[in-house]
Design an enzyme around this catalytic site. Structure first.
Site, PDB file in Angstrom:
ATOM      1  N   ARG A  18     -18.022 -38.487  34.005  1.00 37.93           N
ATOM      2  CA  ARG A  18     -19.341 -38.565  33.381  1.00 37.93           C
ATOM      3  C   ARG A  18     -19.458 -37.805  32.074  1.00 37.93           C
ATOM      4  O   ARG A  18     -19.962 -38.340  31.077  1.00 37.93           O
ATOM      5  CB  ARG A  18     -20.410 -38.007  34.339  1.00 37.93           C
ATOM      6  CG  ARG A  18     -20.753 -38.924  35.473  1.00 37.93           C
ATOM      7  CD  ARG A  18     -21.058 -38.131  36.743  1.00 37.93           C
ATOM      8  NE  ARG A  18     -19.819 -37.593  37.278  1.00 37.93           N
ATOM      9  CZ  ARG A  18     -19.035 -38.254  38.131  1.00 37.93           C
ATOM     10  NH1 ARG A  18     -19.404 -39.416  38.576  1.00 37.93           N
ATOM     11  NH2 ARG A  18     -17.886 -37.744  38.544  1.00 37.93           N
ATOM     12  N   THR A  19     -18.997 -36.565  32.070  1.00 36.14           N
ATOM     13  CA  THR A  19     -19.185 -35.748  30.867  1.00 36.14           C
ATOM     14  C   THR A  19     -18.406 -36.350  29.700  1.00 36.14           C
ATOM     15  O   THR A  19     -18.911 -36.460  28.583  1.00 36.14           O
ATOM     16  CB  THR A  19     -18.738 -34.298  31.140  1.00 36.14           C
ATOM     17  OG1 THR A  19     -19.340 -33.859  32.358  1.00 36.14           O
ATOM     18  CG2 THR A  19     -19.169 -33.374  30.013  1.00 36.14           C
TER      19      THR A  19
ATOM     20  N   LYS B 210       3.724 -27.900  25.049  1.00 38.53           N
ATOM     21  CA  LYS B 210       4.873 -27.208  24.435  1.00 38.53           C
ATOM     22  C   LYS B 210       4.596 -25.722  24.265  1.00 38.53           C
ATOM     23  O   LYS B 210       5.388 -24.988  23.700  1.00 38.53           O
ATOM     24  CB  LYS B 210       5.169 -27.793  23.055  1.00 38.53           C
ATOM     25  CG  LYS B 210       5.479 -29.273  23.034  1.00 38.53           C
ATOM     26  CD  LYS B 210       5.748 -29.716  21.586  1.00 38.53           C
ATOM     27  CE  LYS B 210       5.886 -31.218  21.488  1.00 38.53           C
ATOM     28  NZ  LYS B 210       5.854 -31.669  20.081  1.00 38.53           N
TER      29      LYS B 210
ATOM     30  N   ARG C 260     -13.722 -29.321  27.018  1.00 36.59           N
ATOM     31  CA  ARG C 260     -13.744 -28.933  28.450  1.00 36.59           C
ATOM     32  C   ARG C 260     -12.405 -28.312  28.767  1.00 36.59           C
ATOM     33  O   ARG C 260     -11.355 -28.862  28.428  1.00 36.59           O
ATOM     34  CB  ARG C 260     -13.959 -30.149  29.345  1.00 36.59           C
ATOM     35  CG  ARG C 260     -13.594 -29.836  30.805  1.00 36.59           C
ATOM     36  CD  ARG C 260     -13.990 -30.879  31.772  1.00 36.59           C
ATOM     37  NE  ARG C 260     -15.432 -30.934  31.902  1.00 36.59           N
ATOM     38  CZ  ARG C 260     -16.054 -31.551  32.911  1.00 36.59           C
ATOM     39  NH1 ARG C 260     -15.348 -32.143  33.851  1.00 36.59           N
ATOM     40  NH2 ARG C 260     -17.359 -31.573  32.966  1.00 36.59           N
TER      41      ARG C 260
ATOM     42  N   HIS D 281     -21.500 -24.579  32.372  1.00 36.07           N
ATOM     43  CA  HIS D 281     -21.553 -26.019  32.073  1.00 36.07           C
ATOM     44  C   HIS D 281     -22.913 -26.259  31.411  1.00 36.07           C
ATOM     45  O   HIS D 281     -23.813 -26.868  31.980  1.00 36.07           O
ATOM     46  CB  HIS D 281     -21.387 -26.835  33.352  1.00 36.07           C
ATOM     47  CG  HIS D 281     -20.967 -28.257  33.131  1.00 36.07           C
ATOM     48  ND1 HIS D 281     -21.148 -28.908  31.924  1.00 36.07           N
ATOM     49  CD2 HIS D 281     -20.368 -29.148  33.956  1.00 36.07           C
ATOM     50  CE1 HIS D 281     -20.680 -30.147  32.030  1.00 36.07           C
ATOM     51  NE2 HIS D 281     -20.199 -30.321  33.252  1.00 36.07           N
TER      52      HIS D 281
HETATM   53  C1  NCD Z   1     -18.983 -31.031  37.461  1.00 33.31           C
HETATM   54  C2  NCD Z   1     -18.037 -30.138  36.731  1.00 33.31           C
HETATM   55  O1  NCD Z   1     -17.071 -30.576  36.100  1.00 33.31           O
HETATM   56  O2  NCD Z   1     -18.287 -28.937  36.775  1.00 33.31           O
HETATM   57  N1  NCD Z   1     -18.960 -32.365  37.121  1.00 33.31           N
HETATM   58  C3  NCD Z   1     -19.665 -32.803  36.031  1.00 33.31           C
HETATM   59  O3  NCD Z   1     -19.429 -32.407  34.911  1.00 33.31           O
HETATM   60  N2  NCD Z   1     -20.651 -33.672  36.249  1.00 33.31           N
HETATM   61  C4  NCD Z   1     -19.040 -30.799  38.915  1.00 33.31           C
HETATM   62  C5  NCD Z   1     -17.774 -30.794  39.738  1.00 33.31           C
HETATM   63  O4  NCD Z   1     -16.680 -31.021  39.254  1.00 33.31           O
HETATM   64  O5  NCD Z   1     -17.930 -30.567  40.939  1.00 33.31           O
END
Ligand code: NCD
Length: 318
Positions: free
Chosen positions: A61-62, A91, A114, A142
């Site tokens: 999703r993100t 590397k 991320r 997040h």
């Molecule tokens: C979450 C995350 O990556 O922290 N997912 C997200 O971004 N919607 C939640 C998870 O991984 O449980």
């Protein structure tokens, strides 16, 4: 609307949201994005800009919503999903050098990242000449998820005060609840937050102490009871990857199904309450809940598109 506090700034921690004004500014922009998308209106204020999107951890999703958000606004994207495996990181390159490189090679105007390390966004920002947006770092932050979660809640209730929010599951390793709880605590003192988790997965003490100064905060090991009072039940998955890293998979197996939301449990919730989840779910919400009118974990994802459009636009356009 004046006072765009986001313009040309990094967005790496939820602690940067310091006033409800900032939230209102962003939600106003998100409403506009929503309306444009729903009407099929082409709106491309980021034409000529480039957004680099670097993911070192799995994501559905993100990642897709950031790519879609940037492209819908007319930006060009350089989006890489397998940074840990396929970039020069494999590397041994440092994060600092990767960020410098991406800036040089792409001419990007912003970097979305991320990464599994807690301080990754700070490190990236420390060497980045362009704004860095944290799309999830380590177990603590997040900050864009919190905004889309709050936007979902706002859409549902039309207000952000006097809410009773119950957060369930892995509150130790899960990052979404930490960012959302801090954001809720900023919005209104009359908010009630109840953390529901097994003892082993309780939220970090520093977070609990910080929140308890601002809102009514409860911690319990029992979902029933908490659930009946809730306006929002926010479920989370037990984060297997962190148990794996700590060599504690047996503990994961023991804890993973401690809290499972069933149709029966949801039937005890208030009629106007909602069930949220950042997803992915891996067993903590049964599929039989999907048809319940209180289910919001699917539409919640769409909030991510609107809020990320609003954020990118606010950071890149005055
Ligand atoms: C979450 C995350 O990556 O922290 N997912 C997200 O971004 N919607 C939640 C998870 O991984 O449980």
């Amino acid at each position: 609307m004046a006072n765009n506090a986001f313009f040309q700034n990094h967005y790496i921690s939820i602690d940067q949201i310091t006033s409800t004004k900032m939230i209102n500014y962003l939600f106003f922009a998100a409403d506009k994005m929503k309306s444009n998308v729903e009407k099929g209106k082409v709106y491309e204020p980021l034409k000529g800009k480039t957004v680099a999107i670097l993911f070192y951890q799995p994501s559905t999703r993100t990642f897709t919503s950031f790519v879609a958000a940037a492209r819908r606004l007319g930006a060009y994207t350089v989006a890489i999903h397998g940074m840990a495996e396929y970039s020069s990181v494999a590397k041994g390159e440092s994060l600092e050098d990767t960020i410098r490189s991406i800036y040089q090679t792409t001419g990007a105007d912003a970097i979305v990242i991320r990464h599994p390390e807690n301080n990754s966004s700070q490190v990236a920002a420390s060497v980045s000449p362009i704004p860095v947006i944290n799309a999830g770092s380590g177990t603590l932050e997040h900050p864009t998820q919190a905004l889309l979660d709050l936007y979902t809640i706002y859409q549902q209730f039309g207000r952000l005060n006097k809410l009773n929010v119950v957060m369930v599951g892995d509150l130790l390793y899960g990052r979404t609840i930490k960012s959302l709880a801090k954001l809720l605590a900023l919005t209104d003192k009359s908010t009630t937050i109840t953390f529901v988790s097994p003892d082993e997965l309780k939220a970090p003490r520093e977070l609990v102490q910080e929140l308890a100064k601002k809102v009514k905060l409860f911690e319990t090991g029992k979902l029933e009871g908490a659930l009946e009072q809730a306006d929002v039940v926010y479920m989370t998955r037990v984060q297997k990857e962190w148990f794996e890293k700590a060599g504690k998979l047996d503990e994961y197996e023991r804890l993973k199904e401690k809290f499972v939301l069933t149709r029966h449990l949801v039937s005890k919730m208030k009629k106007q309450a909602i069930v949220m989840h950042p997803l992915p779910r891996v067993g903590e919400i049964l599929r039989e809940v999907d048809d319940d009118p209180r289910q919001r974990y699917f539409p919640q994802m769409r909030s991510g598109l609107y809020v990320r459009m609003a954020l990118l636009n606010s950071i890149l356009v005055k």
